[in-house]
Design a protein around this motif. Sequence first.
Motif, PDB file in Angstrom:
ATOM      1  N   LEU A  75     -10.760   6.210  -4.954  1.00  0.00           N
ATOM      2  CA  LEU A  75     -10.610   6.487  -6.375  1.00  0.00           C
ATOM      3  C   LEU A  75     -11.910   6.272  -7.141  1.00  0.00           C
ATOM      4  N   ARG A  79     -11.276   9.497 -14.601  1.00  0.00           N
ATOM      5  CA  ARG A  79     -10.018  10.208 -14.376  1.00  0.00           C
ATOM      6  C   ARG A  79     -10.256  11.705 -14.229  1.00  0.00           C
ATOM      7  N   ALA A  82     -11.487  12.320 -10.799  1.00  0.00           N
ATOM      8  CA  ALA A  82     -10.382  12.180  -9.847  1.00  0.00           C
ATOM      9  C   ALA A  82      -9.503  13.423  -9.846  1.00  0.00           C
ATOM     10  N   ASP A  83      -9.240  13.984 -11.026  1.00  0.00           N
ATOM     11  CA  ASP A  83      -8.455  15.221 -11.107  1.00  0.00           C
ATOM     12  C   ASP A  83      -9.102  16.341 -10.305  1.00  0.00           C
ATOM     13  N   ILE A 108      -5.563   1.950  -9.835  1.00  0.00           N
ATOM     14  CA  ILE A 108      -4.988   2.742  -8.746  1.00  0.00           C
ATOM     15  C   ILE A 108      -3.516   3.086  -8.998  1.00  0.00           C
ATOM     16  N   ARG A 110      -2.019   3.635 -11.903  1.00  0.00           N
ATOM     17  CA  ARG A 110      -1.995   4.760 -12.841  1.00  0.00           C
ATOM     18  C   ARG A 110      -2.448   6.037 -12.152  1.00  0.00           C
ATOM     19  N   ALA A 111      -3.530   5.942 -11.385  1.00  0.00           N
ATOM     20  CA  ALA A 111      -4.081   7.129 -10.736  1.00  0.00           C
ATOM     21  C   ALA A 111      -3.123   7.713  -9.711  1.00  0.00           C
ATOM     22  N   GLN A 114      -1.247  10.759 -10.484  1.00  0.00           N
ATOM     23  CA  GLN A 114      -1.901  12.060 -10.390  1.00  0.00           C
ATOM     24  C   GLN A 114      -1.538  12.777  -9.097  1.00  0.00           C
TER      25      GLN A 114
END
Length: 331
Positions: A75, A79, A82-83, A108, A110-111, A114
Amino acid sequence: MDPRSEVLLRQAELFDGQVLLAGLPADDLLGALPQARGWNWHAGDQALLAARFPGRSQFDTQMPAGDYCAAVLFLPKSRELADYLLQALAARLAGKPLYLVGEKRGGIERAAKQLAVFGKPRKLDSARHCQLWCATVEQAPQQPDLQALAQRYPLQLSDGTLEIVTLPGVFAHGRLDRGSALLLEHLQDLPSGHLLDFGCGAGVLGAALKRRYPSSQVTLLDVDAFALASSRLTLAHNGLEAEVIGGSGIESAPEALSAIISNPPFHQGVHTDYQASENLLVQAGRHLVKGGELRLVANSFLKYPPLIERHLGPCRTLAEADGFRIYSARR
């Protein structure tokens, strides 16, 4: 061994095969997973990996070619980055697992949400203050167009307008940060010759320097592949030519420079790290000609002047505003 790598190796049977490790740290993970390959956008980590595991890691903004049975994304802090990375990986993994690993303090949990775009996220492990998540890619997305994700903004300067182009993950994505804004106001009277923008990011300072000093050779240096790509886009959009190079620190810079101009970086992932900035102050004299100048912007609370004077020469404060100072010293 990086704690994120340790979490992966607790489930090593999942990563037996040609797995792509995206954003992997410069540790022994490739040695523990002999069929895995790396994709890196940090020049320092890539140099270490290339020396230890030749041909097994690629430095790029684009996913390396290959038929992968799975991929792991370490990660990143951004953000938006990461997207993009998850989209790029998932586009090549239809019906295959996509893993996400990261520190708890890095967001992590929250991510992991995704991942839900591609399949149902499942938490596989939690240890070393890190978590490992997985989703099987049920429907692969289209390969993302990185340049279409760029953000642009105009920068009004005394000699005209510059268009700045930033890609996901680049410092101050889509905006001008306060430190660079202050330094842009104090680029006058630099020595003629070869100028270096150290830690160039989206190329704001480097483009402004080339516009202001068109007869000077200008080099832009950064550790991040996305920053280098942004700088090239910024230069191209403004019809400017300069050298753009990747490197982990001032050691990667040319010698015989007439000036080093910098808004030096101090973050590595979710951690604060002043090593690259302090190393710049210590080593700058080795890259400057006699009479060459180091000019940088820094947070006012950082005790940089004593370090500059110890290794370069008398340090002057050219300006102070909004919690930042402009320092100047000549070799």
